[in-house]
Design a protein around this motif. Structure first.
Motif, mmCIF file in Angstrom:
data_model
loop_
_atom_site.group_PDB
_atom_site.id
_atom_site.type_symbol
_atom_site.label_atom_id
_atom_site.label_comp_id
_atom_site.label_asym_id
_atom_site.label_seq_id
_atom_site.Cartn_x
_atom_site.Cartn_y
_atom_site.Cartn_z
ATOM 1 N N MET A 178 0.845 -1.174 0.000
ATOM 2 C CA MET A 178 0.000 0.000 0.000
ATOM 3 C C MET A 178 0.892 1.239 0.000
ATOM 4 S SD MET A 178 -2.661 1.140 2.918
ATOM 5 C CE MET A 178 -4.195 1.741 2.370
ATOM 6 N N VAL A 179 0.629 2.144 -0.913
ATOM 7 C CA VAL A 179 1.417 3.367 -1.038
ATOM 8 C C VAL A 179 0.583 4.523 -0.514
ATOM 9 C CG1 VAL A 179 2.559 4.920 -2.643
ATOM 10 C CG2 VAL A 179 2.642 2.459 -3.034
ATOM 11 N N LYS A 180 1.172 5.262 0.422
ATOM 12 C CA LYS A 180 0.482 6.433 0.960
ATOM 13 C C LYS A 180 0.891 7.662 0.179
ATOM 14 C CE LYS A 180 0.081 4.799 5.687
ATOM 15 N NZ LYS A 180 0.350 5.090 7.094
ATOM 16 N N LYS A 181 -0.087 8.503 -0.110
ATOM 17 C CA LYS A 181 0.196 9.749 -0.803
ATOM 18 C C LYS A 181 0.574 10.804 0.236
ATOM 19 C CE LYS A 181 -1.661 13.020 -4.085
ATOM 20 N NZ LYS A 181 -2.783 13.408 -4.934
ATOM 21 N N VAL A 182 1.684 11.451 0.027
ATOM 22 C CA VAL A 182 2.173 12.465 0.957
ATOM 23 C C VAL A 182 1.751 13.837 0.450
ATOM 24 C CG1 VAL A 182 4.228 13.485 1.996
ATOM 25 C CG2 VAL A 182 4.139 11.021 1.562
ATOM 26 N N GLN A 183 1.114 14.583 1.329
ATOM 27 C CA GLN A 183 0.694 15.935 0.992
ATOM 28 C C GLN A 183 1.882 16.888 1.159
ATOM 29 O OE1 GLN A 183 -2.289 16.924 -0.163
ATOM 30 N NE2 GLN A 183 -3.061 14.837 -0.104
ATOM 31 N N PRO A 184 2.083 17.796 0.212
ATOM 32 C CA PRO A 184 3.186 18.756 0.364
ATOM 33 C C PRO A 184 2.899 19.721 1.516
ATOM 34 C CG PRO A 184 1.854 19.314 -1.549
ATOM 35 C CD PRO A 184 1.341 17.996 -1.021
ATOM 36 N N VAL A 185 3.936 20.093 2.200
ATOM 37 C CA VAL A 185 3.822 21.042 3.307
ATOM 38 C C VAL A 185 4.016 22.437 2.748
ATOM 39 C CG1 VAL A 185 4.831 21.794 5.490
ATOM 40 C CG2 VAL A 185 4.702 19.359 4.944
ATOM 41 N N THR A 186 3.067 23.297 3.035
ATOM 42 C CA THR A 186 3.193 24.686 2.589
ATOM 43 C C THR A 186 3.409 25.562 3.801
ATOM 44 O OG1 THR A 186 0.815 25.012 2.699
ATOM 45 C CG2 THR A 186 1.702 24.310 0.580
ATOM 46 N N HIS A 187 4.178 26.590 3.627
ATOM 47 C CA HIS A 187 4.458 27.503 4.716
ATOM 48 C C HIS A 187 4.817 28.864 4.151
ATOM 49 C CE1 HIS A 187 8.402 26.084 3.484
ATOM 50 N NE2 HIS A 187 8.877 27.219 3.938
ATOM 51 N N GLN A 188 4.746 29.840 4.998
ATOM 52 C CA GLN A 188 5.180 31.171 4.605
ATOM 53 C C GLN A 188 6.679 31.253 4.828
ATOM 54 O OE1 GLN A 188 2.759 33.681 7.104
ATOM 55 N NE2 GLN A 188 1.313 34.036 5.440
ATOM 56 N N PRO A 189 7.399 31.898 3.936
ATOM 57 C CA PRO A 189 8.841 32.024 4.141
ATOM 58 C C PRO A 189 9.137 32.893 5.362
ATOM 59 C CG PRO A 189 8.118 33.351 2.279
ATOM 60 C CD PRO A 189 6.934 32.540 2.734
ATOM 61 N N LEU A 190 10.234 32.590 6.018
ATOM 62 C CA LEU A 190 10.653 33.387 7.155
ATOM 63 C C LEU A 190 11.111 34.752 6.675
ATOM 64 C CD1 LEU A 190 12.678 30.743 9.175
ATOM 65 C CD2 LEU A 190 10.379 31.569 9.628
ATOM 66 N N ILE A 191 10.773 35.758 7.427
ATOM 67 C CA ILE A 191 11.171 37.116 7.079
ATOM 68 C C ILE A 191 12.342 37.495 7.982
ATOM 69 C CG2 ILE A 191 10.448 39.529 6.981
ATOM 70 C CD1 ILE A 191 7.558 38.461 6.634
#
Length: 79
Positions: A1-14
């Motif tokens: 069974m292959v799990k689909k990995v969701q991409p992690v989104t984030h705001q860039p550090l300022i």
């Protein structure tokens, strides 16, 4: 069974021009530790929510956290 990995989104550090001192880091560490302790006391019913707020307020005075309300620039955030 292959799990689909969701991409992690984030705001860039300022980047900021403010250097953080060792004292500020220690204050933040001590505040976070103190908050964990009083959160545990609250969760166990050993202190009331009002007592939690009062103690937390005193802890903020003793150990100013780095990301307190006065230390966060919210001017660029959209509602």
């Amino acid at each position: 069974m292959v799990k689909k990995v969701q991409p992690v989104t984030h705001q860039p550090l300022i980047a900021t021009s403010t250097n953080i001192s060792s004292e500020q880091l220690l204050n933040d560490l001590h505040y976070q530790q103190a908050k964990q302790i009083i959160q545990t006391l609250l969760n166990k019913g050993l202190i009331s929510p009002t007592e939690f707020k009062d103690i937390d307020s005193l802890n903020k005075q003793s150990f100013p956290p780095l990301l307190g309300p006065g230390n966060v620039d919210t001017s660029s955030l959209q509602s």
